[in-house]
Motif scaffolding. Structure first.
Motif, PDB file in Angstrom:
ATOM      1  N   TYR A  54      23.749  44.752  20.566  1.00  0.00           N
ATOM      2  CA  TYR A  54      22.438  44.694  21.253  1.00  0.00           C
ATOM      3  C   TYR A  54      21.833  43.353  20.894  1.00  0.00           C
ATOM      4  O   TYR A  54      22.079  42.833  19.800  1.00  0.00           O
ATOM      5  N   PHE A  55      21.049  42.810  21.809  1.00  0.00           N
ATOM      6  CA  PHE A  55      20.434  41.505  21.556  1.00  0.00           C
ATOM      7  C   PHE A  55      18.959  41.569  21.947  1.00  0.00           C
ATOM      8  O   PHE A  55      18.613  42.158  22.979  1.00  0.00           O
ATOM      9  N   ILE A  56      18.108  40.973  21.134  1.00  0.00           N
ATOM     10  CA  ILE A  56      16.673  40.918  21.458  1.00  0.00           C
ATOM     11  C   ILE A  56      16.307  39.443  21.558  1.00  0.00           C
ATOM     12  O   ILE A  56      16.443  38.691  20.580  1.00  0.00           O
ATOM     13  N   ILE A  57      15.884  39.046  22.767  1.00  0.00           N
ATOM     14  CA  ILE A  57      15.772  37.616  23.089  1.00  0.00           C
ATOM     15  C   ILE A  57      14.317  37.152  23.139  1.00  0.00           C
ATOM     16  O   ILE A  57      13.486  37.766  23.824  1.00  0.00           O
ATOM     17  N   GLY A  58      14.062  36.054  22.470  1.00  0.00           N
ATOM     18  CA  GLY A  58      12.737  35.442  22.524  1.00  0.00           C
ATOM     19  C   GLY A  58      12.819  34.045  23.112  1.00  0.00           C
ATOM     20  O   GLY A  58      13.759  33.293  22.825  1.00  0.00           O
ATOM     21  N   GLU A  59      11.850  33.723  23.966  1.00  0.00           N
ATOM     22  CA  GLU A  59      11.767  32.368  24.513  1.00  0.00           C
ATOM     23  C   GLU A  59      10.541  31.706  23.905  1.00  0.00           C
ATOM     24  O   GLU A  59       9.490  32.363  23.763  1.00  0.00           O
ATOM     25  N   LYS A  60      10.692  30.433  23.550  1.00  0.00           N
ATOM     26  CA  LYS A  60       9.582  29.731  22.892  1.00  0.00           C
ATOM     27  C   LYS A  60       8.274  29.988  23.630  1.00  0.00           C
ATOM     28  O   LYS A  60       8.205  29.817  24.856  1.00  0.00           O
ATOM     29  N   GLY A  61       7.271  30.410  22.908  1.00  0.00           N
ATOM     30  CA  GLY A  61       5.968  30.686  23.535  1.00  0.00           C
ATOM     31  C   GLY A  61       5.718  32.167  23.701  1.00  0.00           C
ATOM     32  O   GLY A  61       4.579  32.578  23.898  1.00  0.00           O
ATOM     33  N   ASP A  62       6.780  32.985  23.626  1.00  0.00           N
ATOM     34  CA  ASP A  62       6.506  34.418  23.793  1.00  0.00           C
ATOM     35  C   ASP A  62       6.465  35.149  22.439  1.00  0.00           C
ATOM     36  O   ASP A  62       6.804  34.588  21.391  1.00  0.00           O
ATOM     37  N   GLU A  63       6.045  36.397  22.506  1.00  0.00           N
ATOM     38  CA  GLU A  63       5.809  37.169  21.287  1.00  0.00           C
ATOM     39  C   GLU A  63       7.110  37.467  20.525  1.00  0.00           C
ATOM     40  O   GLU A  63       7.151  37.449  19.292  1.00  0.00           O
ATOM     41  N   THR A  64       8.176  37.725  21.282  1.00  0.00           N
ATOM     42  CA  THR A  64       9.464  38.030  20.633  1.00  0.00           C
ATOM     43  C   THR A  64       9.939  36.834  19.810  1.00  0.00           C
ATOM     44  O   THR A  64      10.432  36.980  18.686  1.00  0.00           O
ATOM     45  N   TYR A  65       9.794  35.648  20.390  1.00  0.00           N
ATOM     46  CA  TYR A  65      10.201  34.418  19.689  1.00  0.00           C
ATOM     47  C   TYR A  65       9.447  34.319  18.361  1.00  0.00           C
ATOM     48  O   TYR A  65      10.042  34.062  17.314  1.00  0.00           O
ATOM     49  N   ASP A  66       8.149  34.530  18.429  1.00  0.00           N
ATOM     50  CA  ASP A  66       7.332  34.405  17.206  1.00  0.00           C
ATOM     51  C   ASP A  66       7.719  35.443  16.156  1.00  0.00           C
ATOM     52  O   ASP A  66       7.754  35.152  14.969  1.00  0.00           O
TER      53      ASP A  66
END
Ligand SMILES: Cc1cc2nc3c(=O)[nH]c(=O)nc-3n(C[C@H](O)[C@H](O)[C@H](O)COP(=O)(O)O)c2cc1C
Length: 190
Positions: A54-66
């Motif tokens: 399973y993968f949880i992806i964050g893009e710079k600027g979003d909450e997951t990334y932080d």
């Protein structure tokens, strides 16, 4: 910048090209390239085809990334902040899940390399914090954090990190890990 592997035997150009940079360019990754990366992971083999990844992806600027960034150890925070994408890998426990999730990331990495991207895997993060922040179900474990992006200029890094960014890549020689007969017996291949 190229840190191509200096191999003893000829290998595929993509395998030579792959390495783990810390300096990433300030450039977004195209959606299709990200889709292809996870598609490559999807088609990797796994024991009994259980596909425990399973993968949880964050893009710079979003909450997951932080959230992912907050899980990283300080050393990794110093450079991973340059990556446009941070994600974590999660495995559902079975006999081989760590092996299988690692292999899916190998497939993902080579697809990313084919698309001109670089992948840097990290064990240096709090798995407990990730489990909590991302509400992982029972018997599911956070395994690695991963930074992905286009290559950047080494000068953006802390001076001490610049040195390793520019250093030649090193590997053990094959005779210390390819055996025949019993452990430690050098194979005739070498
Ligand atoms: C499972 C795993 C965990 C790693 N953890 C970290 C890490 O926490 N921080 C880091 O800077 N590099 C980390 N690395 C990168 C390795 O140091 C790197 O792959 C190794 O030195 C070989 O270099 P290369 O990938 O450029 O060939 C990790 C790599 C793997 C596969």
């Amino acid at each position: 910048m190229s840190k191509e592997a200096k191999t003893d035997y000829e290998i595929h150009a993509l395998l030579k090209k792959r390495w783990s940079p810390r300096a990433f360019a300030d450039r977004k990754i195209e959606k299709e390239k990200l889709q292809r990366m996870f598609e490559a992971a999807r088609w990797s083999p796994s024991a009994s085809n259980e596909q425990p990844w399973y993968f949880i992806i964050g893009e710079k600027g979003d909450e997951t990334y932080d959230k992912i960034y907050d899980c990283l150890v300080e050393f990794n925070q110093k450079w991973a902040k340059f990556a446009p994408i941070l994600f974590i890998s999660v495995g559902k426990e079975n006999n081989t899940y760590q092996y299988d999730v690692g292999q899916s990331l190998a497939h993902l990495t080579f697809q990313a390399t084919a698309d001109g991207l670089y992948v840097h895997q990290m064990a240096g993060f709090s798995k407990g914090k990730a489990k909590e922040l991302f509400d992982l179900p029972d018997y599911h474990q956070a395994l690695t954090a991963i930074a992905v992006g286009y290559i950047g200029k080494p000068e953006i890094l802390h001076p001490r990190m610049q040195k390793s960014e520019l250093a030649e890549r090193e590997r053990k020689k094959m005779d210390v890990f390819v055996f025949s007969g019993k452990f430690g017996n050098k194979s005739k291949l070498i």
